[in-house]
Design an enzyme around this catalytic site. Structure first.
Site, PDB file in Angstrom:
ATOM      1  N   HIS A   4      15.599  52.642  -0.982  1.00 40.94           N
ATOM      2  CA  HIS A   4      16.927  53.161  -0.681  1.00 40.94           C
ATOM      3  C   HIS A   4      17.974  52.631  -1.654  1.00 40.94           C
ATOM      4  CE1 HIS A   4      16.088  54.450   3.761  1.00 40.94           C
ATOM      5  NE2 HIS A   4      15.209  54.953   2.893  1.00 40.94           N
ATOM      6  N   GLU A  29      20.915  51.308  -1.181  1.00 36.32           N
ATOM      7  CA  GLU A  29      21.461  50.000  -0.826  1.00 36.32           C
ATOM      8  C   GLU A  29      20.489  48.884  -1.210  1.00 36.32           C
ATOM      9  OE1 GLU A  29      22.233  52.594   2.915  1.00 36.32           O
ATOM     10  OE2 GLU A  29      20.958  52.705   1.123  1.00 36.32           O
ATOM     11  N   CYS A  45      20.359  52.730   6.914  1.00 37.88           N
ATOM     12  CA  CYS A  45      19.271  52.752   7.883  1.00 37.88           C
ATOM     13  C   CYS A  45      19.045  51.345   8.432  1.00 37.88           C
ATOM     14  CB  CYS A  45      18.001  53.287   7.234  1.00 37.88           C
ATOM     15  SG  CYS A  45      17.240  52.104   6.079  1.00 37.88           S
ATOM     16  N   CYS A 100      17.942  48.785   5.610  1.00 41.32           N
ATOM     17  CA  CYS A 100      19.081  48.462   4.741  1.00 41.32           C
ATOM     18  C   CYS A 100      20.104  47.610   5.479  1.00 41.32           C
ATOM     19  CB  CYS A 100      19.729  49.737   4.222  1.00 41.32           C
ATOM     20  SG  CYS A 100      18.730  50.636   3.018  1.00 41.32           S
TER      21      CYS A 100
END
Length: 346
Positions: free
Chosen positions: A264, A266, A292, A295
């Site tokens: 991801h 992040e 999410c 993250c």
């Protein structure tokens, strides 16, 4: 100049329209066409009746029906500034984007504030049950609705500028004036707008077949690191391997994050800081999507103190964790959005 308005009930679209009228914008609304049809049918102008008629007309004449009618009306009076209210579907927004100098202005607020406003104003036709109000809000968001029906949440994600209206009328007016100042070249973007704009640019590097996400970590008005979602360095992307594994396994968005080749945005922004020895403790993370669960845990442990996100992400556990902790502030982004207009809304 043409400004379209989209947003949920009780978030202030009517007040924004009135403020624009005071600045010599002519007013029109897609809802007027629906009301005219309701009058012809002898039906009361309740929210439920108007929603049903609107969905029926879109289903019969296409998702751009109301927008086409508005374009016809506006074209009869060119060289005027117009505010166009009642945009509730991405097809309408895309059709209206063909108007010269068109910008979609979104307005939103937390559901709890929407409920409080509706309960306090007690208008005719408003439900006085919190459960009923939330049910109507879900319909506006598009839950259980056809693609060409009520899809306000998607329209908000498409907006060129977003206002979070949870304060006073004067505060909302200041936000509107900042937006107009940006359009006229009279104001500079705020730092939040700069960093979110960079996050959207990084998202264009994404190789994810589902959702393009970009993230930026900043501190003291300076960018520290950035990232976007995609396969780890040196590995093949999903497109090269014949498609998205999650799509093939019919895994809904927001679930089973471990079944994915991608890292991801992040996570990449945080690992870049570790790789280059950059101290991100006390920083702010900007992301064009709500983090999410995975993250969220990384962001908290990295010492980041604030997350500013744009569009929502359906991950209840992430929101539960965020609700249980106190060291990390998470807020919905508002301001100018630099993403390519309507890139993934339809």
């Amino acid at each position: 100049m043409h400004i379209g308005l989209t947003g949920f009930m009780a978030t202030g679209k009517g007040e924004l329209a009135n403020l624009l009228k005071k600045q010599n914008f002519r007013y029109c609304s897609l809802s007027d066409i629906v009301r005219e049809e309701a009058t012809k049918k002898g039906l009361e102008h309740t929210r439920e009746n108007l929603q049903k008629i609107g969905n029926d007309l879109r289903n019969k004449y296409g998702g751009t029906y109301f927008a086409r009618k508005i374009v016809e009306k506006i074209s009869a009076k060119p060289k005027k500034n117009w505010v166009i209210d009642g945009i509730r579907n991405p097809y309408e927004a895309k059709e209206l984007s063909n108007l010269p100098k068109f910008n979609l202005l979104g307005v939103t607020a937390r559901p709890s504030i929407i409920v409080e406003r509706i309960l306090s104003r007690k208008r005719d036709g408003d439900s006085l049950s919190e459960e009923d109000i939330l049910a109507k809000l879900n319909i506006e968001k598009g839950k259980g609705q056809p693609d060409d029906g009520q899809q306000v949440e998607k329209c908000i994600d498409m907006a060129n500028y977003l206002i979070v209206n949870e304060g006073t009328l004067k505060e909302m007016e200041a936000k509107l004036n900042h937006f107009l100042g940006l359009l006229r070249g009279e104001e500079r973007p705020a730092f939040d707008e700069v960093f979110m704009g960079i996050a959207y640019q990084w998202a264009e590097r994404s190789t994810c077949l589902r959702r393009k996400v970009g993230a930026v970590i900043a501190k003291d008005s300076q960018q520290l690191t950035a990232g976007y979602n995609g396969a780890p360095k040196g590995l093949k992307h999903c497109k090269e391997l014949g498609g998205c594994l999650r799509e093939k396994m019919n895994i809904p968005s927001g679930q089973r994050h471990e079944i994915c080749r991608g890292t991801h945005a992040e996570q990449n922004a945080i690992t870049q800081a570790a790789k280059f020895g950059i101290n991100i403790e006390g920083g702010t993370l900007y992301c064009n999507t709500h983090p999410c669960t995975i993250c969220t845990k990384m962001i908290i442990n990295a010492g980041i103190i604030k997350v500013i996100y744009d569009s929502d992400y359906n991950d209840p556990l992430s929101k539960q964790i965020l609700g249980e902790q106190k060291q990390l502030e998470i807020v919905r982004y508002e301001g100018l959005k630099f993403q390519p207009a309507y890139q993934s809304a339809i």
